[in-house]
Scaffold this motif. Structure first.
Motif, PDB file in Angstrom:
ATOM      1  N   PRO A   1       0.806  -1.232   0.000  1.00 23.14           N
ATOM      2  CA  PRO A   1       0.000   0.000   0.000  1.00 23.14           C
ATOM      3  C   PRO A   1       0.835   1.275   0.000  1.00 23.14           C
ATOM      4  O   PRO A   1       0.455   2.270  -0.616  1.00 23.14           O
ATOM      5  N   GLY A   2       1.980   1.235   0.662  1.00 26.87           N
ATOM      6  CA  GLY A   2       2.834   2.410   0.695  1.00 26.87           C
ATOM      7  C   GLY A   2       3.439   2.771  -0.650  1.00 26.87           C
ATOM      8  O   GLY A   2       3.955   3.887  -0.817  1.00 26.87           O
ATOM      9  N   ARG A   3       3.392   1.846  -1.628  1.00 26.83           N
ATOM     10  CA  ARG A   3       3.937   2.104  -2.955  1.00 26.83           C
ATOM     11  C   ARG A   3       2.880   2.621  -3.927  1.00 26.83           C
ATOM     12  O   ARG A   3       3.214   2.991  -5.062  1.00 26.83           O
ATOM     13  N   LEU A   4       1.613   2.616  -3.522  1.00 26.37           N
ATOM     14  CA  LEU A   4       0.557   3.076  -4.428  1.00 26.37           C
ATOM     15  C   LEU A   4       0.738   4.531  -4.861  1.00 26.37           C
ATOM     16  O   LEU A   4       0.539   4.850  -6.044  1.00 26.37           O
ATOM     17  N   PRO A   5       1.101   5.460  -3.965  1.00 30.60           N
ATOM     18  CA  PRO A   5       1.326   6.833  -4.439  1.00 30.60           C
ATOM     19  C   PRO A   5       2.403   6.921  -5.514  1.00 30.60           C
ATOM     20  O   PRO A   5       2.276   7.721  -6.454  1.00 30.60           O
ATOM     21  N   ALA A   6       3.458   6.112  -5.400  1.00 34.02           N
ATOM     22  CA  ALA A   6       4.502   6.114  -6.437  1.00 34.02           C
ATOM     23  C   ALA A   6       3.928   5.616  -7.754  1.00 34.02           C
ATOM     24  O   ALA A   6       4.220   6.172  -8.826  1.00 34.02           O
ATOM     25  N   MET A   7       3.115   4.562  -7.701  1.00 31.19           N
ATOM     26  CA  MET A   7       2.479   4.059  -8.923  1.00 31.19           C
ATOM     27  C   MET A   7       1.584   5.124  -9.554  1.00 31.19           C
ATOM     28  O   MET A   7       1.592   5.326 -10.769  1.00 31.19           O
ATOM     29  N   GLU A   8       0.816   5.814  -8.724  1.00 31.24           N
ATOM     30  CA  GLU A   8      -0.069   6.865  -9.239  1.00 31.24           C
ATOM     31  C   GLU A   8       0.727   7.956  -9.948  1.00 31.24           C
ATOM     32  O   GLU A   8       0.335   8.425 -11.020  1.00 31.24           O
ATOM     33  N   ARG A   9       1.854   8.368  -9.353  1.00 31.89           N
ATOM     34  CA  ARG A   9       2.675   9.406  -9.978  1.00 31.89           C
ATOM     35  C   ARG A   9       3.211   8.933 -11.325  1.00 31.89           C
ATOM     36  O   ARG A   9       3.188   9.666 -12.318  1.00 31.89           O
ATOM     37  N   VAL A  10       3.723   7.686 -11.343  1.00 31.34           N
ATOM     38  CA  VAL A  10       4.316   7.159 -12.574  1.00 31.34           C
ATOM     39  C   VAL A  10       3.278   7.067 -13.688  1.00 31.34           C
ATOM     40  O   VAL A  10       3.527   7.476 -14.824  1.00 31.34           O
ATOM     41  N   VAL A  11       2.095   6.535 -13.380  1.00 34.55           N
ATOM     42  CA  VAL A  11       1.095   6.270 -14.414  1.00 34.55           C
ATOM     43  C   VAL A  11       0.270   7.505 -14.732  1.00 34.55           C
ATOM     44  O   VAL A  11       0.147   7.912 -15.891  1.00 34.55           O
TER      45      VAL A  11
END
Length: 463
Positions: free
Chosen positions: A371-381
């Motif tokens: 869950p802590g990596r979801l913001p990074a995924m959102e930024r990338v995509v």
């Protein structure tokens, strides 16, 4: 403490391109415990050596001393940390060569993906297990290992320090990841407090090579500071990777068995059909499949001439090998082959190759992220790649009871979470609002009046 990396691949100075550190300059990088320096003692067409030198400030290290260091107050100042390649060097290596560790190169992607002749030297490594442990850890990874105990003047017994020399044909990113994981394992100590986040670091950095390693139990135990609950969590995730890595056939069986529904209903086909319908409605011609796995969606996209550019991305090189085989890349007609690209990459790391597509698909991907990596995924995509349409599918946790599963039980051992319909809808709407998209949420599969559908899908369209 010192680490040198040498290559004889021609032109050898390409090593600087991969490390993103220019051979003509000496660069310094401040750490919380001292200063890391990168320089090149030699840089020619035939041979190039990069050196990472770490100067440890004993006083600064003592000020940031944590429970992980142990010992009395004097040991905080009088110890071998400034001179021996331990977890301090691993942390510095991870930060200084962070881009090289990802295996991604914007300038030379083919160079980053290829194995190259490497020689690695570490003159003084503290090793609880001596030279034999060095060989036990590195030889299964394909290295030719030289390991000798460092003599201590005035003492008859061998010291705990080992002079380590590695030689092999290895991808640079793999070599750096192996050092990042194994240096603190050899020492069996870390200079910082170990928490549950170290499990994710271990699996992300070790990946497939660690899953297949004959000493993976010892590696996990030492890397996680002998914390049993963390070891169990890492063992489950590594066992899952090991099973996937055994054979293509076994991997396909594992994938088919990931959800119990797929034994009785072709949910994976229904899901692919729903994604294709969403892409067709969006009028997409170029599609980026993030987390493409064995290539099931890619195969369907390539059958439709509307999709003129199809790219599959996966963090696992083995998954990409499986995709190549299942798509019969070696026998694919040239026109179709020209429409397809397969890339190794991650949805949580910025990658310029992800930009310029009409649509991106994350089909059963987000639940595999912490869950802590979801913001990074959102930024990338959503913020950086920013396609016109994004299609996301994920399991509906409410439906799990229809499979006879216990409360809070997840469909796959590698899932980090599974959301109910309300949680998924809230995340989708918040993500759309933050990044200038509209979103519609649909169910995929046979609907239950109380639990909804087994899969939920969000279709994001950019305003």
């Amino acid at each position: 403490m010192l680490l040198t990396i040498t290559t004889t691949a021609k032109p050898a100075t390409d090593l600087g391109r991969l490390l993103r550190k220019h051979p003509d300059r000496v660069q310094s990088f401040e750490q919380t415990f001292g200063t890391a320096w990168v320089c090149y003692p030699e840089a020619g067409e035939d041979r190039c050596t990069a050196a990472l030198l770490l100067e440890v400030d004993a006083a600064r290290l003592a000020r940031s001393h944590s429970r992980a260091s142990g010992g009395d107050s004097l040991s905080r100042y009088v110890n071998d940390r400034p001179y021996a390649a331990s977890s301090l060097l691993a942390v510095a290596l991870g930060k200084v060569f962070s881009t090289a560790r990802t295996g991604v190169s914007e300038e030379r992607p083919e160079l980053a993906a290829a194995a190259m002749p490497l020689e690695i030297a570490l003159p003084a490594v503290p090793c609880k297990g001596g030279p034999q442990l060095v060989r036990d850890l590195f030889e299964p990874l394909g290295w030719e290992v030289g390991a000798d105990a460092v003599p201590l003047p005035g003492f008859d017994a061998d010291s705990r320090y080992v002079d380590v020399r590695l030689r092999g044909e290895v991808r640079l990113s793999d070599a750096l990841s192996q050092l990042y994981v194994l240096l603190p394992v050899l020492d069996d100590a870390k200079h910082y407090w170990v928490d549950i986040g170290e499990v994710d670091k271990l699996v992300r950095s070790g990946g497939e090579w660690l899953a297949a390693h004959p000493r993976r139990g010892l590696i996990a135990r030492r890397y996680l500071a002998h914390r049993r609950s963390y070891e169990r969590a890492a063992a489950e995730r590594l066992a899952e990777l090991a099973e996937t890595a055994e054979t293509e056939e076994d991997a396909m069986v594992e994938e088919e068995a990931a959800e119990e529904t797929e034994r009785s209903l072709p949910l994976h086909r229904i899901r692919i059909g729903a994604v294709l319908e969403a892409l067709g409605d969006a009028g997409a011609a170029s599609v980026l499949d993030l987390g493409c796995g064995s290539g099931k969606l890619l195969a369907q996209l390539l059958k439709d001439a509307r999709y003129t550019r199809v790219t599959g991305v996966d963090v696992s090189s083995r998954a990409l090998d499986m995709a190549e085989k299942s798509l019969h890349l070696d026998r694919m007609p040239e026109r179709r082959r020209q429409r397809l690209d397969l890339l190794q990459g991650s949805v949580v790391y910025r990658d310029k190759r992800f930009a310029g597509y009409d649509a991106a698909v994350l089909m059963e991907v987000i639940e595999h992220l912490d869950p802590g990596r979801l913001p990074a995924m959102e930024r990338v995509v959503f913020a950086e790649a920013r396609p016109r349409t994004v299609v996301v599918t994920t399991p509906n946790a409410e439906y799990n009871a229809r499979y006879g599963m216990e409360a809070h039980q997840m469909r796959h051992a590698d899932h980090r979470f599974e959301w109910d319909r309300a949680r998924f809808a809230a995340w989708a709407r918040d993500t759309a609002a933050r990044h200038g998209y509209r979103v519609r949420i649909e169910g995929v599969g046979a609907a239950d009046p109380d639990a909804g559908t087994p899969t939920q899908m969000g279709v994001f369209d950019r305003d």
